[in-house]
Design a protein around this motif. Sequence first.
Motif, PDB file in Angstrom:
ATOM      1  N   LEU A  20      -0.598   6.924  -4.107  1.00  0.00           N
ATOM      2  CA  LEU A  20      -0.972   5.740  -3.844  1.00  0.00           C
ATOM      3  C   LEU A  20      -1.953   5.323  -4.763  1.00  0.00           C
ATOM      4  CD1 LEU A  20      -1.212   5.497   0.161  1.00  0.00           C
ATOM      5  CD2 LEU A  20       0.576   4.362  -1.451  1.00  0.00           C
ATOM      6  N   SER A  24      -1.672   2.064  -7.551  1.00  0.00           N
ATOM      7  CA  SER A  24      -2.232   0.872  -7.583  1.00  0.00           C
ATOM      8  C   SER A  24      -3.142   0.835  -8.947  1.00  0.00           C
ATOM      9  CB  SER A  24      -3.372   0.882  -6.406  1.00  0.00           C
ATOM     10  OG  SER A  24      -4.493   1.912  -6.503  1.00  0.00           O
ATOM     11  N   MET A  27      -0.397  -0.129 -11.361  1.00  0.00           N
ATOM     12  CA  MET A  27      -0.075  -1.621 -11.025  1.00  0.00           C
ATOM     13  C   MET A  27      -0.866  -2.763 -11.486  1.00  0.00           C
ATOM     14  SD  MET A  27       2.607  -3.032  -9.327  1.00  0.00           S
ATOM     15  CE  MET A  27       2.929  -4.457  -9.841  1.00  0.00           C
ATOM     16  N   LEU A 266     -12.692  -1.433  -8.009  1.00  0.00           N
ATOM     17  CA  LEU A 266     -12.967  -1.421  -6.615  1.00  0.00           C
ATOM     18  C   LEU A 266     -12.030  -0.335  -5.880  1.00  0.00           C
ATOM     19  CD1 LEU A 266     -13.729  -5.000  -5.471  1.00  0.00           C
ATOM     20  CD2 LEU A 266     -14.956  -2.886  -4.879  1.00  0.00           C
ATOM     21  N   MET A 274     -13.804   8.069  -1.214  1.00  0.00           N
ATOM     22  CA  MET A 274     -13.041   8.468   0.156  1.00  0.00           C
ATOM     23  C   MET A 274     -12.831  10.067  -0.058  1.00  0.00           C
ATOM     24  SD  MET A 274     -10.499   6.086   2.049  1.00  0.00           S
ATOM     25  CE  MET A 274      -9.539   5.569   0.622  1.00  0.00           C
ATOM     26  N   ASP A 381     -16.654  15.068   9.414  1.00  0.00           N
ATOM     27  CA  ASP A 381     -15.679  13.920   8.965  1.00  0.00           C
ATOM     28  C   ASP A 381     -15.350  14.351   7.448  1.00  0.00           C
ATOM     29  OD1 ASP A 381     -15.842  10.366   8.335  1.00  0.00           O
ATOM     30  OD2 ASP A 381     -14.128  11.777   8.664  1.00  0.00           O
TER      31      ASP A 381
ATOM     32  N   ALA B  18     -15.728   2.049   3.510  1.00  0.00           N
ATOM     33  CA  ALA B  18     -14.208   2.410   3.008  1.00  0.00           C
ATOM     34  C   ALA B  18     -13.570   1.208   3.353  1.00  0.00           C
ATOM     35  CB  ALA B  18     -13.422   3.489   4.034  1.00  0.00           C
ATOM     36  N   ALA B  21     -14.122  -1.945   0.253  1.00  0.00           N
ATOM     37  CA  ALA B  21     -13.387  -2.155  -1.190  1.00  0.00           C
ATOM     38  C   ALA B  21     -12.194  -2.726  -0.769  1.00  0.00           C
ATOM     39  CB  ALA B  21     -13.152  -0.790  -1.717  1.00  0.00           C
ATOM     40  N   GLY B  25     -10.683  -6.158  -2.491  1.00  0.00           N
ATOM     41  CA  GLY B  25      -9.405  -6.229  -3.143  1.00  0.00           C
ATOM     42  C   GLY B  25      -8.543  -7.276  -2.565  1.00  0.00           C
ATOM     43  N   VAL B 266       0.929  -5.986  -4.442  1.00  0.00           N
ATOM     44  CA  VAL B 266       1.720  -4.674  -4.402  1.00  0.00           C
ATOM     45  C   VAL B 266       0.392  -3.544  -4.442  1.00  0.00           C
ATOM     46  CG1 VAL B 266       2.939  -2.812  -5.768  1.00  0.00           C
ATOM     47  CG2 VAL B 266       3.610  -5.428  -5.530  1.00  0.00           C
ATOM     48  N   GLY B 267      -0.487  -3.876  -5.512  1.00  0.00           N
ATOM     49  CA  GLY B 267      -2.013  -3.076  -5.771  1.00  0.00           C
ATOM     50  C   GLY B 267      -2.614  -3.016  -4.329  1.00  0.00           C
ATOM     51  N   PHE B 270      -1.409  -0.860  -1.584  1.00  0.00           N
ATOM     52  CA  PHE B 270      -1.512   0.477  -1.824  1.00  0.00           C
ATOM     53  C   PHE B 270      -2.767   0.784  -1.492  1.00  0.00           C
ATOM     54  CE2 PHE B 270       1.665   0.455  -5.669  1.00  0.00           C
ATOM     55  CZ  PHE B 270       2.560   0.865  -4.538  1.00  0.00           C
ATOM     56  N   ALA B 271      -3.864  -0.098  -1.633  1.00  0.00           N
ATOM     57  CA  ALA B 271      -5.308   0.064  -1.232  1.00  0.00           C
ATOM     58  C   ALA B 271      -5.377   0.164   0.052  1.00  0.00           C
ATOM     59  CB  ALA B 271      -6.141  -1.073  -2.062  1.00  0.00           C
ATOM     60  N   MET B 273      -3.284   0.815   2.354  1.00  0.00           N
ATOM     61  CA  MET B 273      -2.593   1.906   2.684  1.00  0.00           C
ATOM     62  C   MET B 273      -3.474   3.130   2.793  1.00  0.00           C
ATOM     63  SD  MET B 273       1.244   1.831   1.505  1.00  0.00           S
ATOM     64  CE  MET B 273       2.287   2.856   2.053  1.00  0.00           C
ATOM     65  N   ASN B 274      -4.140   3.146   1.701  1.00  0.00           N
ATOM     66  CA  ASN B 274      -5.032   4.520   1.442  1.00  0.00           C
ATOM     67  C   ASN B 274      -6.087   4.388   2.554  1.00  0.00           C
ATOM     68  OD1 ASN B 274      -4.484   6.312  -0.327  1.00  0.00           O
ATOM     69  ND2 ASN B 274      -5.440   5.102  -2.025  1.00  0.00           N
ATOM     70  N   THR B 275      -6.688   3.276   2.505  1.00  0.00           N
ATOM     71  CA  THR B 275      -7.805   3.089   3.853  1.00  0.00           C
ATOM     72  C   THR B 275      -7.486   3.310   5.139  1.00  0.00           C
ATOM     73  OG1 THR B 275      -8.806   0.926   2.335  1.00  0.00           O
ATOM     74  CG2 THR B 275      -9.545   1.402   4.456  1.00  0.00           C
ATOM     75  N   TYR B 277      -4.777   5.052   6.048  1.00  0.00           N
ATOM     76  CA  TYR B 277      -4.323   6.533   6.168  1.00  0.00           C
ATOM     77  C   TYR B 277      -5.424   7.528   6.381  1.00  0.00           C
ATOM     78  CZ  TYR B 277       0.725   6.830   5.059  1.00  0.00           C
ATOM     79  OH  TYR B 277       2.026   6.885   5.251  1.00  0.00           O
ATOM     80  N   ALA B 278      -6.716   7.126   5.515  1.00  0.00           N
ATOM     81  CA  ALA B 278      -7.844   7.664   5.689  1.00  0.00           C
ATOM     82  C   ALA B 278      -8.592   7.516   6.926  1.00  0.00           C
ATOM     83  CB  ALA B 278      -8.911   7.329   4.796  1.00  0.00           C
ATOM     84  N   ALA B 282      -9.101  10.505   9.803  1.00  0.00           N
ATOM     85  CA  ALA B 282     -10.449  10.748  10.195  1.00  0.00           C
ATOM     86  C   ALA B 282     -10.289  10.770  11.866  1.00  0.00           C
ATOM     87  CB  ALA B 282     -11.300   9.848   9.616  1.00  0.00           C
ATOM     88  N   ARG B 378       2.489   6.814  11.622  1.00  0.00           N
ATOM     89  CA  ARG B 378       2.038   8.041  11.442  1.00  0.00           C
ATOM     90  C   ARG B 378       1.240   8.619  12.636  1.00  0.00           C
ATOM     91  NH1 ARG B 378      -0.050  12.619   8.438  1.00  0.00           N
ATOM     92  NH2 ARG B 378      -2.139  12.830   8.711  1.00  0.00           N
TER      93      ARG B 378
END
Lengths: 381, 391
Positions: A20, A24, A27, A266, A274, A381, B18, B21, B25, B266-267, B270-271, B273-275, B277-278, B282, B378
């Motif tokens: 991912l 990004s 992209m 960013l 992370m 964590d 987290a 950002a 974005g 799109v970008g 992705f961002a 999704m990352n956040t 998922y994390a 956690a 998930r």
Amino acid sequence: MTIGSFVLKNALRNKRRFTLSVLSVAMSLFLLVTLLVTLRELTNPPEDLGAALRVVVRSRISIANLLPARQRTVIEHIAGVEAVSPFTWFGGQFKNEDSMTFAQFAIEPSLMQTIFGEAKLPADQLAAFIADRRSCIVGKITADKYGLKIGQLMSLESSFYPNPIELKVAGIYAGSMDDRNVLFHHKYLDEASGDLGQVGTWWVKVRTAEDMPQVISAINQTFANTSAEVRAETERAFQLSFVSMFGNVKFLVSVICSVVVFALLLVTASTMSMAIRERFRELAVLKALGFRRRELAAFILAESFGLAMLGALVGIGSAYALFTFADIPKMTNSFFVSLEVTPRIMGLAALVAACLGVIASIAPAVAVARTTVVQGLKTLD
Amino acid sequence: MALPLNYNIRNVLIRWRATLATVIGVALVVSVYVSLQAMAAGLEKTSANTGDPRNILIVRKGSTAESSSQVTREQFQIIPYLPGIARSARDQPLVSADVIVLVTVPRRENGGEANVILRGVSPAGAELRPQVTLIAGRWFTPGKREVVVSQRLSKRFANFGLGDKFTSAGKTLTIVGVLEGGNSAFDSEVWLDADECRALFDRENYSSVLVRTENPEAAKTLMARVEADKRLPLRALPEVEYYAAQTKTAMPFKFLASALAIMMSVGAVFAAMNTMYASVGARTREIGTLRVLGFRRRAILTSFLIEGAFLSLIGGLLGCLIAAGIYILIRDHPIGTMSFDSFSETVFQFRITPWLAVKGLIFSVLLGIFGSLLPALRAARLPVIGALKSL
């Protein structure tokens, strides 16, 4: 396990996040390259092979003002001038389309080879064009777009001239600066519009490059203080004068580019921090094992830099592939003839990616350096 | 049973590092989208503000822009005597024959040049266009080579200040007044006397004729009359309709807004999704606990989707604020670009409508939902025991 494979394993431990993040970055760089390429195309029109020896003469008032036909013989007699052709914009609409995707210009066909020599056209087609007053030649892009064949008739309605014209396709040319244009006989335009005795611009072929400055000033001076003052300039200067008309748009696109770069920074920075925060305890263990701060910082830097460069490779590579191999006129509805990804643009995008990789690693590296082993081991964590 | 909204909101806030950002974005994506649309909206508003519902514009048949139209003097002499035309206080028919000339003039900054519309108007011209007001100096006197420029053009072009002189076609024109067009297309024009304009620029014909009709009924009759009159190869249409059709210039802005929004989003997805998922990773144990407490998979899924939507809604709000900030910054510096309709400089104002802001917010929520869909799935699918055991 070598240090290299250690970094690689760490980077790939969360494959989904890695993918991912790379995507990004890719992209964003793709977008950056696209914007830079478009901006370059708008502000820096393509160089023409024959342009070095061509002078464009237009009305001093503005390009929308016509020039009297009588000026032609006067310009022809200026020393250093090889040939003069009228070049008049017809402003025709084809097939009731909403917007014009190609322009039509009335020229002097017998001078086609002399003045617009870089447009490649088979000799028989050129001869047919010169022989038939109601014929035209069509640029390859437009011919492909509308499926025009030799012998076909096209009728065009002008927003400027009262009467429509009907042209027979005599040939299809390629290799000029703008393979979208349709060129036809100025005599036919004169007949169709009732002999107004006016032309849009004069395109002048100069004998040698040394003659250019004299020819330009001679043309300007000859018509100074007449009822139709002109401005003669090199073809390049003429093309560039359109750029200024776009006004603030150039500034706007530059601002958007900066915003894109910032957003990109960013995203990557947050992903990196992370990945590190998740791994804080392990880094503390490494510290306890005797790895120095410098080495830990190097691990983080290597991972972040690698991620950014991989993203750059994918993003810049796909942009390059798209703009090099795709059919640009078709994709942009003939708004752009070509979009070129120059080495300079690729270099700039790669530089942005490299800076990004370095900057994104700073915050996590500092955080790791600051923590004591005990604190690090305590982290959950 | 659904999880309380508060749970999501507090989760987003507690993990602010987290979250931040991703929020920024999304904010940047939304601000680029809203700003570009605001420019298109500004351009369209400029066209929409131009034109009076009582006015009829007459141009040559087949011409799409006033600047490429021609009305001969013979044709013009017929028009004032057509029925249904309103009369001024002095009992003169309210008719203005206009001449449009494009002139190239130097910009104030960085030495470039651009085309500007010079509009020659008849004496009734100003009365026919109530949105135009004189804010400094006086109106031109015919025959003295005097012009009135719009305030916005005077800020952008060299020698366009009150009292300045500029040269075109070998003639020197003096600026004696400054006009304000009320955010209409007239804000991008220079006005002078029509017949003087024809003489200065060697124009035999007028470009267009504007008439005021007595009432809507008379307007219809007049349009039909012009259409039917064999002496007049002209087309009459409501002035409002003519300007509403001048939308070519706004198109590239709209295209750019959509293209950039798609690519940037799109970008941003992705961002997000990352956040998310994390966030799911956690909170694995927490999710296991929730399941044990009796919350269903569906409730967990919805909860995470709401969290993602909330996250990017904050981004959307921030994006709208950024766009509003840009608006405030450039409010006094109108944007100028080349109009694809008239081939001349058109000056317009950035314009954020409430609907645009709402569109931006909807867009951001969609981004959040798309970005959190897979992570939420998930979370919902986590095996209860395994989740509880995880560290």
